[in-house]
Design a protein around this motif. Structure first.
Motif, PDB file in Angstrom:
ATOM      1  N   LYS A   1     -19.852 -17.629   3.579  1.00 41.83           N
ATOM      2  CA  LYS A   1     -18.338 -17.073   4.605  1.00 41.83           C
ATOM      3  C   LYS A   1     -18.378 -15.699   4.685  1.00 41.83           C
ATOM      4  O   LYS A   1     -17.453 -15.893   6.243  1.00 41.83           O
ATOM      5  CB  LYS A   1     -17.670 -17.011   3.205  1.00 41.83           C
ATOM      6  CG  LYS A   1     -16.418 -16.655   3.017  1.00 41.83           C
ATOM      7  CD  LYS A   1     -15.184 -17.016   1.695  1.00 41.83           C
ATOM      8  CE  LYS A   1     -13.172 -17.016   1.856  1.00 41.83           C
ATOM      9  NZ  LYS A   1     -13.158 -17.123   0.550  1.00 41.83           N
TER      10      LYS A   1
ATOM     11  N   ASN B   1     -16.706 -14.873   8.884  1.00 40.02           N
ATOM     12  CA  ASN B   1     -15.073 -15.388   9.089  1.00 40.02           C
ATOM     13  C   ASN B   1     -14.451 -16.226   8.642  1.00 40.02           C
ATOM     14  O   ASN B   1     -13.564 -16.758   8.750  1.00 40.02           O
ATOM     15  CB  ASN B   1     -14.821 -14.478  10.463  1.00 40.02           C
ATOM     16  CG  ASN B   1     -15.948 -13.477  11.497  1.00 40.02           C
ATOM     17  OD1 ASN B   1     -15.621 -12.649  10.245  1.00 40.02           O
ATOM     18  ND2 ASN B   1     -15.492 -13.234  12.450  1.00 40.02           N
ATOM     19  N   PHE B   2     -15.118 -17.347   7.632  1.00 38.98           N
ATOM     20  CA  PHE B   2     -14.603 -18.053   6.997  1.00 38.98           C
ATOM     21  C   PHE B   2     -13.376 -17.652   6.327  1.00 38.98           C
ATOM     22  O   PHE B   2     -13.507 -16.490   5.171  1.00 38.98           O
ATOM     23  CB  PHE B   2     -15.100 -19.385   6.608  1.00 38.98           C
ATOM     24  CG  PHE B   2     -15.697 -19.675   7.585  1.00 38.98           C
ATOM     25  CD1 PHE B   2     -15.596 -19.987   8.259  1.00 38.98           C
ATOM     26  CD2 PHE B   2     -16.909 -20.237   6.586  1.00 38.98           C
ATOM     27  CE1 PHE B   2     -16.321 -20.705   9.542  1.00 38.98           C
ATOM     28  CE2 PHE B   2     -18.105 -20.901   7.718  1.00 38.98           C
ATOM     29  CZ  PHE B   2     -17.483 -21.406   9.212  1.00 38.98           C
ATOM     30  N   THR B   3     -11.532 -17.743   6.155  1.00 38.94           N
ATOM     31  CA  THR B   3     -10.906 -16.617   5.542  1.00 38.94           C
ATOM     32  C   THR B   3     -10.460 -17.679   4.308  1.00 38.94           C
ATOM     33  O   THR B   3      -9.477 -16.851   3.555  1.00 38.94           O
ATOM     34  CB  THR B   3      -9.994 -15.798   6.338  1.00 38.94           C
ATOM     35  OG1 THR B   3      -9.374 -17.282   7.193  1.00 38.94           O
ATOM     36  CG2 THR B   3     -10.298 -15.019   7.285  1.00 38.94           C
ATOM     37  N   PHE B   4     -10.728 -18.882   4.284  1.00 34.58           N
ATOM     38  CA  PHE B   4      -9.800 -19.256   2.739  1.00 34.58           C
ATOM     39  C   PHE B   4      -9.976 -18.755   1.862  1.00 34.58           C
ATOM     40  O   PHE B   4     -11.534 -18.623   1.361  1.00 34.58           O
ATOM     41  CB  PHE B   4     -10.445 -21.122   3.293  1.00 34.58           C
ATOM     42  CG  PHE B   4     -11.565 -20.969   2.990  1.00 34.58           C
ATOM     43  CD1 PHE B   4     -12.564 -21.166   1.859  1.00 34.58           C
ATOM     44  CD2 PHE B   4     -12.389 -21.742   4.714  1.00 34.58           C
ATOM     45  CE1 PHE B   4     -14.069 -21.612   1.218  1.00 34.58           C
ATOM     46  CE2 PHE B   4     -13.800 -21.731   4.265  1.00 34.58           C
ATOM     47  CZ  PHE B   4     -14.329 -21.988   2.354  1.00 34.58           C
TER      48      PHE B   4
ATOM     49  N   GLY C   1     -11.274 -13.775   1.042  1.00 30.15           N
ATOM     50  CA  GLY C   1     -10.874 -14.708   2.375  1.00 30.15           C
ATOM     51  C   GLY C   1     -10.001 -12.575   3.243  1.00 30.15           C
ATOM     52  O   GLY C   1      -9.743 -12.523   4.536  1.00 30.15           O
TER      53      GLY C   1
ATOM     54  N   LEU D   1     -20.152 -23.960   7.026  1.00 38.35           N
ATOM     55  CA  LEU D   1     -19.349 -24.520   6.508  1.00 38.35           C
ATOM     56  C   LEU D   1     -19.159 -24.735   5.168  1.00 38.35           C
ATOM     57  O   LEU D   1     -18.517 -25.083   3.331  1.00 38.35           O
ATOM     58  CB  LEU D   1     -18.044 -24.689   6.831  1.00 38.35           C
ATOM     59  CG  LEU D   1     -16.328 -25.056   6.091  1.00 38.35           C
ATOM     60  CD1 LEU D   1     -15.939 -23.977   5.967  1.00 38.35           C
ATOM     61  CD2 LEU D   1     -15.998 -25.607   7.053  1.00 38.35           C
TER      62      LEU D   1
ATOM     63  N   THR E   1      -5.243 -18.039   5.536  1.00 39.02           N
ATOM     64  CA  THR E   1      -6.245 -18.930   6.838  1.00 39.02           C
ATOM     65  C   THR E   1      -5.651 -18.629   7.844  1.00 39.02           C
ATOM     66  O   THR E   1      -5.870 -18.359   9.206  1.00 39.02           O
ATOM     67  CB  THR E   1      -6.277 -19.882   5.795  1.00 39.02           C
ATOM     68  OG1 THR E   1      -6.660 -19.618   5.083  1.00 39.02           O
ATOM     69  CG2 THR E   1      -6.927 -20.721   6.461  1.00 39.02           C
TER      70      THR E   1
ATOM     71  N   THR F   1      -5.922 -16.532  10.227  1.00 44.47           N
ATOM     72  CA  THR F   1      -8.055 -16.298  11.170  1.00 44.47           C
ATOM     73  C   THR F   1      -7.543 -16.203  12.702  1.00 44.47           C
ATOM     74  O   THR F   1      -8.053 -15.974  13.229  1.00 44.47           O
ATOM     75  CB  THR F   1      -8.233 -17.075  10.713  1.00 44.47           C
ATOM     76  OG1 THR F   1      -8.320 -16.739   8.888  1.00 44.47           O
ATOM     77  CG2 THR F   1     -10.221 -17.812  10.668  1.00 44.47           C
TER      78      THR F   1
ATOM     79  N   THR G   1     -12.148 -20.740  14.608  1.00 40.97           N
ATOM     80  CA  THR G   1     -13.039 -20.103  13.318  1.00 40.97           C
ATOM     81  C   THR G   1     -11.186 -20.119  12.288  1.00 40.97           C
ATOM     82  O   THR G   1     -11.774 -21.042  11.293  1.00 40.97           O
ATOM     83  CB  THR G   1     -13.275 -18.588  13.450  1.00 40.97           C
ATOM     84  OG1 THR G   1     -13.858 -18.266  14.217  1.00 40.97           O
ATOM     85  CG2 THR G   1     -12.819 -17.706  12.282  1.00 40.97           C
TER      86      THR G   1
ATOM     87  N   SER H   1     -11.884 -22.329   9.332  1.00 33.80           N
ATOM     88  CA  SER H   1     -11.338 -21.551   8.022  1.00 33.80           C
ATOM     89  C   SER H   1      -9.702 -22.750   7.003  1.00 33.80           C
ATOM     90  O   SER H   1      -9.724 -22.592   6.244  1.00 33.80           O
ATOM     91  CB  SER H   1     -10.132 -20.310   8.381  1.00 33.80           C
ATOM     92  OG  SER H   1     -10.910 -19.603   8.362  1.00 33.80           O
TER      93      SER H   1
END
Length: 280
Positions: A26, A30-33, A38, A110, A161, A164, A172, A176
């Motif tokens: 994650k 930079n996956f912000t969920f 996040g 992901l 999210t 992002t 990205t 996300s």
């Protein structure tokens, strides 16, 4: 009811699984969920904090706030899991610094960024614990307000999210959003799978051997209900019982072998409250 040592092991294993998924899949992408982790990715972009460092600081503050406002209702399990997750991320950052994603396959990463924390969260929720973070805020809101907690957290996650797209890039941001959509259904699916049991209704003319097998071999209880066949008009008996998946296979095979004329209805269920299953 599981032993204390097994309970502690599952809390530890679940928290470390979450930490592994967040740190290796994650954070680098930079996956912000998803909650505090996040938000930590966004904060790290514009501050001297690293994602793991902000996550640790935020969770310690939330734990203190939770202890003040929730008192005894604020469980040891949530505090332990929150600290273990936060310190694990902080430790991994120092032992194995990540300057880039592990692979050049963002969709594959992901999947792991969603699946590992979701499985860990499902184990924790199933044991009545959580990993802290926004869950602590939800517990406080539930105690002092009438806010719909689920909707409030969903809106918060959505705006984190959405940011992002502006902080990083469209690619990205789209990943996300996809992660948020998958995560929202995956945890419930895992919890239901963990709790899945089988509810049996066996219609038979001779219930005693079946009930003896359930009691003596499967070590479960059963209920007998007197009934009447609609076509034959003869007396029948319905044997009602709930079993886990392994036990259900044994009962099904036993009835097929010893009472082939019996009629079985087998239903999946993930909500069984009572002795030998879940307590309220």
């Amino acid at each position: 009811m599981i032993s204390k040592s097994k309970y502690f092991f599952l809390l530890t294993f679940s928290s470390l699984m979450m930490a592994f998924g967040v740190y290796f899949f994650k954070f680098p992408n930079n996956f912000t969920f998803g909650g505090i982790t996040g938000l930590a990715i966004l904060v790290a972009k514009f501050s001297p904090f690293t994602a793991a460092g902000f996550n640790l600081a935020a969770n310690i503050i939330l734990l203190i706030i939770g202890a003040v406002f929730l008192g005894r209702k604020f469980g040891f399990a949530t505090a332990y899991c929150s600290l273990l997750l936060s310190f694990s991320l902080w430790g991994l950052e120092r032992v194995y610094p990540m300057t880039a994603p592990l692979t050049d396959q963002p969709l594959l990463e992901l999947i792991f960024a969603v699946a590992l924390p979701s499985v860990g969260s499902a184990f924790l929720f199933n044991m009545g614990a959580s990993s802290g973070g926004t869950d602590i805020i939800a517990m406080i809101l539930k105690k002092y307000t009438r806010v719909n907690i689920g909707n409030a957290l969903l809106v918060t996650d959505f705006f984190i999210t959405l940011a992002t797209f502006f902080v990083f890039d469209i690619r990205t941001g789209l990943f996300s959003v996809l992660g948020l959509l998958i995560r929202s259904t995956m945890i419930d699916g895992f919890i239901e799978s963990l709790n899945l049991s089988k509810y049996f209704t066996v219609v038979t003319s001779n219930p005693k051997p079946i009930c003896d097998f359930i009691k003596d071999d499967l070590h479960r209880g059963a209920t007998i209900v007197l009934a009447q066949g609609a076509f034959s008009g003869k007396d029948k008996y319905m044997v009602l019982t709930a079993l886990n998946r392994m036990q259900s296979v044994k009962l099904r095979n036993y009835v097929n072998e010893h009472d082939p004329k019996a009629f079985m209805l087998i239903t999946n269920t993930s909500e069984i409250i009572g002795k030998g299953f879940h307590s309220i």
